[in-house]
Structures are given as structure tokens and as C-alpha cells.
Design a protein around this motif. Structure first.
Motif, PDB file in Angstrom:
ATOM      1  N   HIS A  15       0.818  -1.209   0.000  1.00 52.65           N
ATOM      2  CA  HIS A  15       0.000   0.000   0.000  1.00 52.65           C
ATOM      3  C   HIS A  15       0.860   1.271   0.000  1.00 52.65           C
ATOM      4  O   HIS A  15       2.093   1.201  -0.117  1.00 52.65           O
ATOM      5  N   GLN A  16       0.203   2.422   0.151  1.00 52.06           N
ATOM      6  CA  GLN A  16       0.907   3.705   0.080  1.00 52.06           C
ATOM      7  C   GLN A  16       2.091   3.786   1.033  1.00 52.06           C
ATOM      8  O   GLN A  16       3.153   4.313   0.683  1.00 52.06           O
ATOM      9  N   GLN A 145      -3.477   8.644   7.067  1.00 55.12           N
ATOM     10  CA  GLN A 145      -4.839   8.835   6.592  1.00 55.12           C
ATOM     11  C   GLN A 145      -5.572   9.525   7.728  1.00 55.12           C
ATOM     12  O   GLN A 145      -6.010   8.892   8.687  1.00 55.12           O
ATOM     13  N   VAL A 150      -1.571   4.701   7.484  1.00 56.06           N
ATOM     14  CA  VAL A 150      -2.100   3.730   6.524  1.00 56.06           C
ATOM     15  C   VAL A 150      -1.541   2.355   6.887  1.00 56.06           C
ATOM     16  O   VAL A 150      -0.339   2.210   7.114  1.00 56.06           O
ATOM     17  N   THR A 166     -12.063   4.382  -0.611  1.00 61.83           N
ATOM     18  CA  THR A 166     -10.946   4.727   0.270  1.00 61.83           C
ATOM     19  C   THR A 166      -9.858   3.658   0.224  1.00 61.83           C
ATOM     20  O   THR A 166      -8.664   3.971   0.205  1.00 61.83           O
ATOM     21  N   LEU A 170      -5.871   4.210  -0.800  1.00 57.04           N
ATOM     22  CA  LEU A 170      -4.729   3.887   0.053  1.00 57.04           C
ATOM     23  C   LEU A 170      -3.819   2.837  -0.577  1.00 57.04           C
ATOM     24  O   LEU A 170      -2.635   2.746  -0.245  1.00 57.04           O
TER      25      LEU A 170
END
Length: 301
Positions: A15-16, A145, A150, A166, A170
Motif C-alpha cells: 500500500h501507500q 490517513q 495507513v 478509500t 490507500l
């Protein structure tokens, strides 16, 4: 192996937050002429500990490895997370695995990074050991976030409650599931909407909340839009099983046995119990009309 920059983690979902760390690793490796190394695991630690038998992953192993490589990482060391391995003390892990195999000049640590028995191998632990072993540490702050970092857990929770928008944000991409097309009961064909029934390649992969989704489907390197239903089919079935099936828009061919991946683009509605098959067919036609509108007005613009 020598002159490396190294990090350790599960990296579920890539993820991010993971991307931020891997991006920093990649650019540091180029600048310092180092080989980038990621140590990760062949199975999620939760499956080894069996504390939560229903634990679900965001990315099957092969997909995760490909995503990490796409971030420019040169070497991935895959470890088997067995019960015996889980008892490895952090000092042993550091000396026998990290230092002996890779002799890193820099060890990169995220906000929740840890390794070794009882998660002893923290950022603080690595800083205390750096003079002894001759490496530097690099801390990468979390991607936030709102007020929370995150995390893979938060993304799993979002997908489970239907907050696809959402979750995709992310992840920096649509949530993707992987599987093979298998024979079903052919109910969709009887209703005028033949669907590809999906058997997941990883039984542990998380299935989002029940409902109808606009999706993008990849089959044999060709992509199509689709309507993906995740549900129990209460109007036409009574076995209680959750199935994943996709109506591939504007494609009429035999897909049985094909490998398939599904990108979830938009959640359209909840699954519903209709009074008659005719009402279900009308709803499916409305779903298709809405999907075509979104594709034309938003996605293809």
C-alpha cells in the motif's frame, strides 16, 4: 552479498506506506550504489500462529513479489515463517540472516517494522546494534490517513465494510483478486447474464463486502469491463455459499479454465433478495446501464 540497503516486512497489499518506504530505498540505493534487498515471508505470520484462522490477505504471494519488483527492488529474500522460525531471537535474526547473508550498509525501518521472537527487532533495537555490526539505520515515517497511519489492517477493514473508494486510494490502485474460471450452476446464463465463476488462487485472499461492483477484468492479457457479484444469490440459490462471479461486458466466449484477475473499480449496490426472477433481471439490467454510463462518462474520459 555486500553493499546492500535492506528492509524487512510482510508488505501485504504493498500500500501507500509500503510504497513510500520502497521508493526511498530505491533512490537511496541508486545514489549510494547499493543493492536493494527486501526480506519477506512465504506465508503471512498470522497463518503460522493460527490466532485468527479467518485472517485474510490483500495480495497473494506471487502478486506481492511482482509489485515489490515493480518498485525497483533488486533482490527479494523469501523466508518460510514456520513455528520454529517464529522463535528466532532478534539478535540471532540480525547476526545470522541479515548480517551474514547481506551485510547491509543501511537498514530501512518503517513505523511498525519488527522481526524476531515477540517482535523484539524494532527500530530502537536496530539503533542499539548498529555500531557493533557497522550499519546505518534509516527511518521512514508512516503515510497518514487523517490521524492514523495507513496500514494493511485498515484497508482490510475498509474492504470488509464496502468502503472500496478509500481502500483503492490507500492502495494507489484498484483492489485486485486473482483466480481461475470454474463451472458454476449456469444460473446467470439462464437469466441472460452469463457469468464467469471465480475460484480464488489463494483461499486466504480477502473477499470484499457482498454486493455488485463495476470491475475491470484481465483474461489472457486482454482487458474488459465487467459487473462482479460477490454474494450468496438469495433470489436464485439457497445453499448459503458466497461466490464471486463476473459478467464480462460485451464478451461472449467460453472462459472455463482461464486465469482471470478482477480489479474492483466502483461499488454499485448491496446484494438484495428480490421477490421474483424478473425483478432480479430488471435490477441486473439497471446495473449494466449504470456501469455503461460510468464507463463512458468517467472512466473513458
Amino acid at each position: 552479498m555486500n553493499d546492500t540497503i535492506l528492509t524487512i516486512g510482510t508488505f501485504d497489499g504493498v500500500h501507500q506506506g509500503h510504497q513510500k518506504l520502497l521508493h526511498k530505498m530505491f533512490h537511496t540505493a541508486k545514489r549510494e550504489n547499493l543493492t536493494s534487498v527486501v526480506i519477506t515471508y512465504s506465508d503471512h505470520p498470522a497463518h503460522t500462529f493460527k490466532r485468527n484462522p479467518d485472517h485474510r490477505v490483500l495480495t497473494p504471494l506471487q502478486c506481492k513479489l511482482e509489485m515489490i519488483k515493480e518498485m525497483g527492488i533488486e533482490h527479494i529474500e523469501l523466508l518460510d515463517f514456520t513455528e520454529d522460525f517464529a522463535k528466532t531471537k532478534a539478535r540471532v535474526f540480525l547476526s545470522e540472516i541479515i548480517m551474514k547473508r547481506f551485510n547491509p550498509r543501511i537498514i530501512v525501518v518503517g513505523y511498525d517494522s519488527h522481526f524476531g521472537y515477540q517482535r523484539e527487532g524494532t527500530y530502537a533495537f536496530l539503533r542499539k546494534q548498529r555500531k557493533k555490526h557497522g550499519y546505518e539505520t534509516m527511518y521512514v515515517s508512516p503515510t497518514m490517513q487523517g490521524t492514523k497511519p495507513v496500514s494493511s489492517t485498515s484497508i482490510r477493514n475498509m474492504l470488509s465494510v464496502g468502503d472500496l473508494d478509500t481502500a483503492n486510494k490507500l492502495l494507489n490502485r484498484p483492489y485486485r483478486m486473482f483466480g481461475k474460471v470454474v463451472h458454476g450452476q449456469a444460473i446467470g446464463r439462464e437469466l441472460g447474464f452469463p457469468t464467469a465463476n471465480i475460484e480464488l488462487c489463494d483461499a486466504h485472499q480477502l473477499i470484499p463486502r457482498l454486493g455488485i461492483y463495476l470491475s475491470k477484468v484481465l483474461i489472457n492479457n486482454d482487458s474488459y469491463f465487467g459487473l462482479t457479484n460477490i454474494g450468496k444469490g438469495p433470489t436464485v440459490r439457497n445453499d448459503g455459499k458466497t461466490i464471486v462471479e463476473t459478467y464480462v461486458i460485451d464478451l461472449d466466449q467460453d472462459l472455463y479454465g482461464c486465469d482471470i484477475s478482477i480489479d474492483f473499480l466502483r461499488r454499485l449496490r448491496d446484494e438484495k433478495l428480490f421477490g421474483t426472477k424478473e425483478e432480479l433481471i430488471d435490477a441486473m439490467r439497471a446495473d449494466l446501464s449504470l456501469a455503461r454510463t460510468i464507463i463512458s462518462n468517467e472512466i473513458l474520459q
